[in-house]
Design an enzyme around this catalytic site. Structure first.
Site, PDB file in Angstrom:
ATOM      1  N   GLY A 102     -27.168  -5.430 -13.665  1.00  0.00           N
ATOM      2  CA  GLY A 102     -25.732  -5.185 -13.494  1.00  0.00           C
ATOM      3  C   GLY A 102     -25.361  -3.717 -13.469  1.00  0.00           C
ATOM      4  O   GLY A 102     -24.208  -3.359 -13.695  1.00  0.00           O
ATOM      5  N   ASP A 134     -21.827   7.423  -5.168  1.00  0.00           N
ATOM      6  CA  ASP A 134     -21.195   7.068  -6.440  1.00  0.00           C
ATOM      7  C   ASP A 134     -21.068   8.321  -7.322  1.00  0.00           C
ATOM      8  O   ASP A 134     -20.016   8.584  -7.905  1.00  0.00           O
ATOM      9  CB  ASP A 134     -22.046   5.980  -7.120  1.00  0.00           C
ATOM     10  CG  ASP A 134     -21.528   5.600  -8.485  1.00  0.00           C
ATOM     11  OD1 ASP A 134     -20.558   4.849  -8.561  1.00  0.00           O
ATOM     12  OD2 ASP A 134     -22.092   6.087  -9.492  1.00  0.00           O
ATOM     13  N   GLU A 184     -24.107  -0.784  -7.841  1.00  0.00           N
ATOM     14  CA  GLU A 184     -22.916  -1.187  -7.089  1.00  0.00           C
ATOM     15  C   GLU A 184     -23.283  -2.378  -6.201  1.00  0.00           C
ATOM     16  O   GLU A 184     -24.462  -2.628  -5.941  1.00  0.00           O
ATOM     17  CB  GLU A 184     -22.447  -0.034  -6.200  1.00  0.00           C
ATOM     18  CG  GLU A 184     -22.056   1.212  -6.959  1.00  0.00           C
ATOM     19  CD  GLU A 184     -20.911   0.979  -7.930  1.00  0.00           C
ATOM     20  OE1 GLU A 184     -19.862   0.471  -7.513  1.00  0.00           O
ATOM     21  OE2 GLU A 184     -21.070   1.303  -9.108  1.00  0.00           O
ATOM     22  N   LYS A 230     -17.541  10.308  -8.647  1.00  0.00           N
ATOM     23  CA  LYS A 230     -17.288  10.658 -10.050  1.00  0.00           C
ATOM     24  C   LYS A 230     -17.112  12.167 -10.206  1.00  0.00           C
ATOM     25  O   LYS A 230     -16.235  12.636 -10.940  1.00  0.00           O
ATOM     26  CB  LYS A 230     -18.442  10.149 -10.921  1.00  0.00           C
ATOM     27  CG  LYS A 230     -18.513   8.621 -10.965  1.00  0.00           C
ATOM     28  CD  LYS A 230     -19.834   8.142 -11.537  1.00  0.00           C
ATOM     29  CE  LYS A 230     -19.881   6.619 -11.618  1.00  0.00           C
ATOM     30  NZ  LYS A 230     -21.217   6.104 -11.913  1.00  0.00           N
ATOM     31  N   THR A 279     -18.812  -8.065 -13.849  1.00  0.00           N
ATOM     32  CA  THR A 279     -19.525  -7.521 -15.011  1.00  0.00           C
ATOM     33  C   THR A 279     -18.571  -6.852 -15.995  1.00  0.00           C
ATOM     34  O   THR A 279     -18.561  -7.170 -17.186  1.00  0.00           O
ATOM     35  CB  THR A 279     -20.537  -6.462 -14.509  1.00  0.00           C
ATOM     36  OG1 THR A 279     -21.275  -7.035 -13.444  1.00  0.00           O
ATOM     37  CG2 THR A 279     -21.453  -6.012 -15.592  1.00  0.00           C
ATOM     38  N   VAL A 280     -17.746  -5.932 -15.498  1.00  0.00           N
ATOM     39  CA  VAL A 280     -16.898  -5.151 -16.407  1.00  0.00           C
ATOM     40  C   VAL A 280     -15.746  -6.010 -16.941  1.00  0.00           C
ATOM     41  O   VAL A 280     -15.417  -5.973 -18.137  1.00  0.00           O
ATOM     42  CB  VAL A 280     -16.363  -3.883 -15.699  1.00  0.00           C
ATOM     43  CG1 VAL A 280     -15.505  -3.057 -16.657  1.00  0.00           C
ATOM     44  CG2 VAL A 280     -17.510  -3.040 -15.159  1.00  0.00           C
ATOM     45  N   GLY A 339     -19.475   5.600 -17.216  1.00  0.00           N
ATOM     46  CA  GLY A 339     -19.432   4.390 -18.051  1.00  0.00           C
ATOM     47  C   GLY A 339     -18.774   4.597 -19.396  1.00  0.00           C
ATOM     48  O   GLY A 339     -17.591   4.921 -19.478  1.00  0.00           O
ATOM     49  N   GLU A 367     -10.707   5.995 -17.659  1.00  0.00           N
ATOM     50  CA  GLU A 367     -11.879   6.426 -18.436  1.00  0.00           C
ATOM     51  C   GLU A 367     -13.156   5.741 -17.957  1.00  0.00           C
ATOM     52  O   GLU A 367     -14.244   6.336 -17.973  1.00  0.00           O
ATOM     53  CB  GLU A 367     -11.645   6.108 -19.926  1.00  0.00           C
ATOM     54  CG  GLU A 367     -12.689   6.657 -20.862  1.00  0.00           C
ATOM     55  CD  GLU A 367     -12.771   8.187 -20.819  1.00  0.00           C
ATOM     56  OE1 GLU A 367     -11.857   8.833 -21.328  1.00  0.00           O
ATOM     57  OE2 GLU A 367     -13.763   8.720 -20.271  1.00  0.00           O
ATOM     58  N   LYS A 404     -13.789   4.467  -9.106  1.00  0.00           N
ATOM     59  CA  LYS A 404     -13.948   5.895  -8.766  1.00  0.00           C
ATOM     60  C   LYS A 404     -13.729   6.168  -7.285  1.00  0.00           C
ATOM     61  O   LYS A 404     -13.264   7.233  -6.904  1.00  0.00           O
ATOM     62  CB  LYS A 404     -15.321   6.400  -9.197  1.00  0.00           C
ATOM     63  CG  LYS A 404     -16.493   5.586  -8.652  1.00  0.00           C
ATOM     64  CD  LYS A 404     -17.166   4.818  -9.733  1.00  0.00           C
ATOM     65  CE  LYS A 404     -17.945   3.634  -9.163  1.00  0.00           C
ATOM     66  NZ  LYS A 404     -18.617   2.863 -10.164  1.00  0.00           N
TER      67      LYS A 404
HETATM   68  N1  HSE Z   1     -23.410   1.864 -10.213  1.00  0.00           N
HETATM   69  C1  HSE Z   1     -22.917   2.734 -11.205  1.00  0.00           C
HETATM   70  C2  HSE Z   1     -24.085   3.410 -11.868  1.00  0.00           C
HETATM   71  C3  HSE Z   1     -22.119   1.952 -12.204  1.00  0.00           C
HETATM   72  O1  HSE Z   1     -25.215   3.018 -11.619  1.00  0.00           O
HETATM   73  O2  HSE Z   1     -23.894   4.345 -12.617  1.00  0.00           O
HETATM   74  C4  HSE Z   1     -21.167   2.774 -12.967  1.00  0.00           C
HETATM   75  O3  HSE Z   1     -20.286   3.476 -12.156  1.00  0.00           O
END
Ligand code: HSE
Length: 435
Positions: free
Chosen positions: A190, A204, A193, A208, A14-15, A137, A132, A108
């Site tokens: 998308g 997650d 994870e 972060k 995706t990214v 995001g 970043e 992360k």
């Molecule tokens: N799975 C993460 C979220 C994607 O939903 O924020 C970005 O780190």
């Protein structure tokens, strides 16, 4: 460096595809901003034959092994979009640094586990380790902490840092939809994870938060000390109850620098409607930074998805092209302080307590007595009669909102309430933050 900045991208999901989209759309503008052309020269991904939007990769060097790409003489910057705190991502980032390449990563987990060590390695080699895209995001929160707030001491930060959880909680609230149904949609869009447990379990957000804490407080990244609670147990009823009482439920990451050490926690939270991040819905993230001279900053934007995350990668690319190479965590990695957890002191705040009350005389009186004994003061109470014919409930919903009290006190009181035998099932207890 040659007269173009040569990028090697490992991971074309995706990214990665989002990065290719922006490079193509803004080729001319980016050349001006970077001061030189920016070109992808090498790529590495799992399947060579897969179509990547409208992008033709046939002219690029293809590497089955991301470590080989990381070491390749044909790149200046290695962009790691593989993910995971061990295995190919870590091997490739280490190899890139060792061979003098700048590194950009959206990973992360890698930073939360190995951030300080990788930053030390990068600084020893004089290369950038930029990330970043790893937090929130498209929101430039890393740059804000690393550069914009250089004149401030930040002692507290909190925010909504997981787009998937926020999307799920918002859709459950607004569309009365079930958790699993909305999660599936977030995956299709998308946001989630590869293993959505990382999102909904709060991990997650914890990754972060660990990165932001290090940048904000100048301490080594420390994931292990974060208390993590996810949103899996939040029910539609909790969300509705909260709304009726003037709150929204959000998954928050919170970090506070105390004199004796650092407090970090991730948990679902009731926040009053109208407070700084309460209007941050859907896939949006919001981070609040409290600086001693600037005051409160609220940064809000899309926290997940191809283009917002790729937008953050582009900001790092332009910085590297412009030779804006700074210590990854704002101060030289060797000067980051050892992480010290705040002395164990129970969290104090308000609480939401949802009980399934058995309909019998004295039940409410017994609960009131237990709370009075524990010196817990009630802000509001809602009771919904049992015997809902549709759901065939055998119990009544009894919801309490408390004034500030020690977490320890609420836990003890709830355990006593359960022991008393007036409630069925497990009481649900959610913290309240009134920022
Ligand atoms: N799975 C993460 C979220 C994607 O939903 O924020 C970005 O780190």
């Amino acid at each position: 460096m040659t007269n173009a900045l040569r990028l090697g991208i490992a991971g074309l999901g995706t990214v990665g595809t989002g990065v290719l989209d922006i490079l193509k759309t803004h080729e001319v503008m980016l050349t001006t901003r970077a001061g030189m052309p920016v070109k992808v020269t090498g790529v590495s991904a799992r399947s060579k034959g897969k179509t990547r939007g409208q992008h033709d990769l046939s002219g690029l060097d293809w590497f089955d092994d991301p470590v080989a790409l990381a070491k390749s003489k044909g790149i200046d910057v290695f962009i790691e979009l593989i993910g995971g705190d061990t295995g190919p991502a870590k091997d490739a980032v280490e190899a890139a640094i060792a061979s003098g390449k700048h590194v950009i990563t959206a990973n992360k987990a890698l930073l939360a586990h190995h951030g300080a060590a990788l930053a030390r390695a990068a600084e020893a080699k004089g290369v950038a380790l930029y990330f970043e895209a790893a937090v929130a995001g498209g929101i430039p929160v890393i740059k804000t902490l690393r550069e914009g707030l250089a004149g401030n001491s930040v002692r507290k930060l909190f925010g909504i840092m997981n787009g998937t959880c926020n999307y799920i909680l918002t859709k459950m609230a607004n569309e009365s939809r079930a958790f699993a149904d909305v999660l599936k949609e977030a995956q299709e869009l998308g946001y989630a994870e590869a293993d959505p447990t990382f999102d909904v379990g709060g991990f997650d957000t914890a990754h972060k938060l660990a990165v932001l804490t290090s940048l904000a407080f100048g301490t080594e990244v420390n994931l292990a000390s974060i208390r993590i609670e996810g949103i899996e147990a939040i029910t539609l009823e909790d969300i509705r109850n909260a709304a009726e009482l003037g709150y929204k439920i959000k998954l928050l990451g919170v970090a506070v620098a105390h004199d004796g050490g650092v407090e970090q926690r991730v948990h679902p939270t009731l926040i009053p409607i109208g407070s700084p991040v309460s209007a941050t819905d859907d896939v949006f993230n919001a981070v609040v930074l409290k600086g001693d001279f600037v005051g409160d900053l609220v940064l809000e934007g899309r926290g997940a998805g191809a283009h917002p995350t790729a937008s953050a990668v582009l900001s790092d690319i332009v910085d590297i092209a412009r030779k804006n190479i700074r210590p990854s965590f704002g101060i030289p990695a060797k000067e980051l302080k050892k992480y010290k957890p705040a002395p164990p002191k129970a969290h104090e705040g308000g609480f939401y307590v949802a009980l399934e009350l058995l309909d019998r005389p004295g039940a409410v009186a017994s609960i009131a007595t237990i709370l009075a004994d524990a010196k817990i003061s009630i802000e509001s109470i809602v009771q919904r009669g049992k015997a809902d014919k549709d759901t065939k409930r055998a119990t009544a919903q009894f919801i309490l909102i408390t004034h500030d009290t020690l977490e320890m006190s609420i836990q003890k009181a709830v355990a006593r309430i359960q022991k008393d035998g007036h409630v069925a099932g497990t009481p649900r207890v959610i913290r309240i933050e009134r920022f």
